[in-house]
Design a protein around this motif. Structure first.
Motif, PDB file in Angstrom:
ATOM      1  N   HIS A  39       0.840  -1.185   0.000  1.00 33.79           N
ATOM      2  CA  HIS A  39       0.000   0.000   0.000  1.00 33.79           C
ATOM      3  C   HIS A  39       0.882   1.245   0.000  1.00 33.79           C
ATOM      4  CE1 HIS A  39       0.428  -1.163   4.268  1.00 33.79           C
ATOM      5  NE2 HIS A  39       0.450   0.118   4.505  1.00 33.79           N
ATOM      6  N   THR A  40       0.289   2.368  -0.342  1.00 35.68           N
ATOM      7  CA  THR A  40       1.009   3.629  -0.496  1.00 35.68           C
ATOM      8  C   THR A  40       0.497   4.648   0.500  1.00 35.68           C
ATOM      9  OG1 THR A  40       1.236   3.177  -2.844  1.00 35.68           O
ATOM     10  CG2 THR A  40       1.577   5.445  -2.141  1.00 35.68           C
ATOM     11  N   GLN A  41       1.412   5.473   1.007  1.00 37.27           N
ATOM     12  CA  GLN A  41       1.043   6.535   1.942  1.00 37.27           C
ATOM     13  C   GLN A  41       1.893   7.760   1.631  1.00 37.27           C
ATOM     14  OE1 GLN A  41       0.225   5.632   6.179  1.00 37.27           O
ATOM     15  NE2 GLN A  41       2.083   6.789   6.547  1.00 37.27           N
ATOM     16  N   MET A  42       1.251   8.928   1.534  1.00 36.01           N
ATOM     17  CA  MET A  42       1.948  10.178   1.261  1.00 36.01           C
ATOM     18  C   MET A  42       1.375  11.251   2.186  1.00 36.01           C
ATOM     19  SD  MET A  42       2.594  11.550  -2.574  1.00 36.01           S
ATOM     20  CE  MET A  42       1.079  12.436  -2.743  1.00 36.01           C
ATOM     21  N   ALA A  43       2.239  11.968   2.911  1.00 40.40           N
ATOM     22  CA  ALA A  43       1.788  12.948   3.902  1.00 40.40           C
ATOM     23  C   ALA A  43       1.717  14.353   3.326  1.00 40.40           C
ATOM     24  CB  ALA A  43       2.730  12.951   5.103  1.00 40.40           C
ATOM     25  N   ARG A  44       0.765  15.113   3.838  1.00 38.68           N
ATOM     26  CA  ARG A  44       0.624  16.530   3.522  1.00 38.68           C
ATOM     27  C   ARG A  44       0.546  17.279   4.849  1.00 38.68           C
ATOM     28  NH1 ARG A  44      -1.743  20.218  -0.532  1.00 38.68           N
ATOM     29  NH2 ARG A  44      -1.274  22.195   0.433  1.00 38.68           N
ATOM     30  N   THR A  45       1.557  18.107   5.143  1.00 40.54           N
ATOM     31  CA  THR A  45       1.575  18.877   6.374  1.00 40.54           C
ATOM     32  C   THR A  45       0.915  20.230   6.130  1.00 40.54           C
ATOM     33  OG1 THR A  45       3.608  17.781   7.058  1.00 40.54           O
ATOM     34  CG2 THR A  45       3.049  19.827   8.189  1.00 40.54           C
ATOM     35  N   LEU A  46      -0.031  20.593   6.986  1.00 42.38           N
ATOM     36  CA  LEU A  46      -0.752  21.853   6.862  1.00 42.38           C
ATOM     37  C   LEU A  46      -0.013  22.956   7.618  1.00 42.38           C
ATOM     38  CD1 LEU A  46      -4.305  20.408   7.477  1.00 42.38           C
ATOM     39  CD2 LEU A  46      -3.229  20.909   5.280  1.00 42.38           C
ATOM     40  N   ALA A  47      -0.306  24.193   7.283  1.00 40.36           N
ATOM     41  CA  ALA A  47       0.371  25.339   7.897  1.00 40.36           C
ATOM     42  C   ALA A  47       0.021  25.502   9.373  1.00 40.36           C
ATOM     43  CB  ALA A  47       0.027  26.617   7.138  1.00 40.36           C
ATOM     44  N   SER A  48      -1.158  25.004   9.787  1.00 37.51           N
ATOM     45  CA  SER A  48      -1.538  25.137  11.191  1.00 37.51           C
ATOM     46  C   SER A  48      -2.234  23.855  11.653  1.00 37.51           C
ATOM     47  CB  SER A  48      -2.446  26.345  11.398  1.00 37.51           C
ATOM     48  OG  SER A  48      -3.630  26.210  10.640  1.00 37.51           O
ATOM     49  N   ASP A  49      -2.273  23.682  12.961  1.00 35.32           N
ATOM     50  CA  ASP A  49      -2.906  22.507  13.553  1.00 35.32           C
ATOM     51  C   ASP A  49      -4.419  22.562  13.393  1.00 35.32           C
ATOM     52  OD1 ASP A  49      -0.454  21.632  14.402  1.00 35.32           O
ATOM     53  OD2 ASP A  49      -0.785  22.077  16.519  1.00 35.32           O
ATOM     54  N   PHE A  50      -5.033  21.391  13.392  1.00 33.58           N
ATOM     55  CA  PHE A  50      -6.485  21.285  13.492  1.00 33.58           C
ATOM     56  C   PHE A  50      -6.783  20.342  14.653  1.00 33.58           C
ATOM     57  CE2 PHE A  50      -5.118  18.101  10.394  1.00 33.58           C
ATOM     58  CZ  PHE A  50      -5.709  16.946  10.865  1.00 33.58           C
ATOM     59  N   GLY A  51      -7.978  20.416  15.179  1.00 29.95           N
ATOM     60  CA  GLY A  51      -8.393  19.518  16.239  1.00 29.95           C
ATOM     61  C   GLY A  51      -8.510  20.141  17.615  1.00 29.95           C
ATOM     62  N   ALA A  52      -8.347  21.472  17.708  1.00 33.14           N
ATOM     63  CA  ALA A  52      -8.505  22.124  19.013  1.00 33.14           C
ATOM     64  C   ALA A  52      -9.950  21.975  19.480  1.00 33.14           C
ATOM     65  CB  ALA A  52      -8.125  23.597  18.923  1.00 33.14           C
ATOM     66  N   ASP A  53     -10.140  21.623  20.758  1.00 34.81           N
ATOM     67  CA  ASP A  53     -11.487  21.485  21.305  1.00 34.81           C
ATOM     68  C   ASP A  53     -12.287  22.762  21.072  1.00 34.81           C
ATOM     69  OD1 ASP A  53     -10.844  18.955  22.160  1.00 34.81           O
ATOM     70  OD2 ASP A  53     -10.491  19.537  24.245  1.00 34.81           O
ATOM     71  N   GLY A  54     -13.536  22.601  20.621  1.00 33.44           N
ATOM     72  CA  GLY A  54     -14.408  23.740  20.369  1.00 33.44           C
ATOM     73  C   GLY A  54     -14.313  24.296  18.961  1.00 33.44           C
ATOM     74  N   SER A  55     -13.458  23.717  18.117  1.00 33.98           N
ATOM     75  CA  SER A  55     -13.308  24.221  16.744  1.00 33.98           C
ATOM     76  C   SER A  55     -14.006  23.302  15.743  1.00 33.98           C
ATOM     77  CB  SER A  55     -11.826  24.365  16.379  1.00 33.98           C
ATOM     78  OG  SER A  55     -11.211  23.089  16.298  1.00 33.98           O
ATOM     79  N   THR A  56     -14.318  23.868  14.579  1.00 32.96           N
ATOM     80  CA  THR A  56     -14.897  23.113  13.470  1.00 32.96           C
ATOM     81  C   THR A  56     -14.072  23.395  12.231  1.00 32.96           C
ATOM     82  OG1 THR A  56     -17.125  23.246  14.416  1.00 32.96           O
ATOM     83  CG2 THR A  56     -16.962  22.769  12.047  1.00 32.96           C
ATOM     84  N   ARG A  57     -13.708  22.358  11.506  1.00 29.88           N
ATOM     85  CA  ARG A  57     -12.962  22.482  10.250  1.00 29.88           C
ATOM     86  C   ARG A  57     -13.648  21.621   9.199  1.00 29.88           C
ATOM     87  NH1 ARG A  57     -11.521  25.973  12.827  1.00 29.88           N
ATOM     88  NH2 ARG A  57      -9.444  26.605  13.473  1.00 29.88           N
ATOM     89  N   TYR A  58     -13.466  22.010   7.956  1.00 25.14           N
ATOM     90  CA  TYR A  58     -14.001  21.268   6.823  1.00 25.14           C
ATOM     91  C   TYR A  58     -12.858  20.924   5.888  1.00 25.14           C
ATOM     92  CZ  TYR A  58     -18.685  22.951   8.045  1.00 25.14           C
ATOM     93  OH  TYR A  58     -19.868  23.216   8.681  1.00 25.14           O
ATOM     94  N   PHE A  59     -12.976  19.807   5.206  1.00 19.37           N
ATOM     95  CA  PHE A  59     -12.068  19.536   4.104  1.00 19.37           C
ATOM     96  C   PHE A  59     -12.816  18.748   3.050  1.00 19.37           C
ATOM     97  CE2 PHE A  59     -11.375  16.053   6.989  1.00 19.37           C
ATOM     98  CZ  PHE A  59     -11.255  14.940   6.165  1.00 19.37           C
ATOM     99  N   SER A  60     -12.323  18.860   1.822  1.00 14.30           N
ATOM    100  CA  SER A  60     -12.954  18.171   0.704  1.00 14.30           C
ATOM    101  C   SER A  60     -11.891  17.707  -0.274  1.00 14.30           C
ATOM    102  CB  SER A  60     -13.960  19.086  -0.005  1.00 14.30           C
ATOM    103  OG  SER A  60     -13.293  20.127  -0.685  1.00 14.30           O
ATOM    104  N   PHE A  61     -12.265  16.716  -1.068  1.00 12.29           N
ATOM    105  CA  PHE A  61     -11.383  16.232  -2.126  1.00 12.29           C
ATOM    106  C   PHE A  61     -12.211  15.437  -3.122  1.00 12.29           C
ATOM    107  CE2 PHE A  61     -11.340  13.241   1.365  1.00 12.29           C
ATOM    108  CZ  PHE A  61     -11.309  11.968   0.812  1.00 12.29           C
TER     109      PHE A  61
END
Length: 156
Positions: free
Chosen positions: A1-23
């Motif tokens: 299997h294949t795995q490739m990482a993409r590092t974002l400019a800032s963290d996500f997952g802080a309690d109380g936050s909402t984020r969206y992503f699409s692909f």
């Protein structure tokens, strides 16, 4: 299997936050062909890791939310078809304790956020800044978007 990482400019997952992503995701080759049932999609780094895409087990031909490796699978009603591109949009609501992830498959372009989707709310992902493209089969992935609103990650 294949795995490739993409590092974002800032963290996500802080309690109380909402984020969206699409692909955009499209199965290629032979459906379910390849390692581990030909799974393919994205993984949100965390403990545990959240997989979004075409699964390699359980409801084998569906687009799902699950822990990487298949535990806690929540399948959508949309079946993967070789050569057919789908738009996957995830709403990630981070909280103290378990987080809530909602998967929308093929929402209409330019429309508001759907009232319902496929929901997984049995894991606490924690914070991270990394997404992985992860696969055991042939696929295409395009237009990865990450933002704070449904409208910011969907086509108009």
């Amino acid at each position: 299997h294949t795995q490739m990482a993409r590092t974002l400019a800032s963290d996500f997952g802080a309690d109380g936050s909402t984020r969206y992503f699409s692909f955009l995701l499209r199965p290629e080759g032979v459906l379910n062909g390849g390692d581990f049932g030909g799974f393919h999609g994205l993984v949100l780094q965390g403990v545990p890791r959240l997989f979004i895409g075409k699964t390699g087990g359980g409801t084998l031909e569906s687009y799902v939310l699950e822990e990487q490796g298949g535990a806690g699978q929540v399948p959508s009603s949309v079946t993967a078809v070789v050569g057919e591109t789908v738009l996957l949009v995830v709403k990630a609501e981070f909280a103290v304790g378990n987080d809530t992830f909602t998967l929308y498959v093929n929402p209409a372009p330019g429309s508001p956020e759907p009232a319902t989707g496929t929901v997984k709310s049995d894991i606490d992902l924690g914070t991270s800044n990394t997404l992985f493209i992860y696969s055991g089969g042939e696929f295409s992935l395009d237009e990865l978007r990450f933002g704070e609103t449904f409208e910011s990650v969907t086509p108009r």
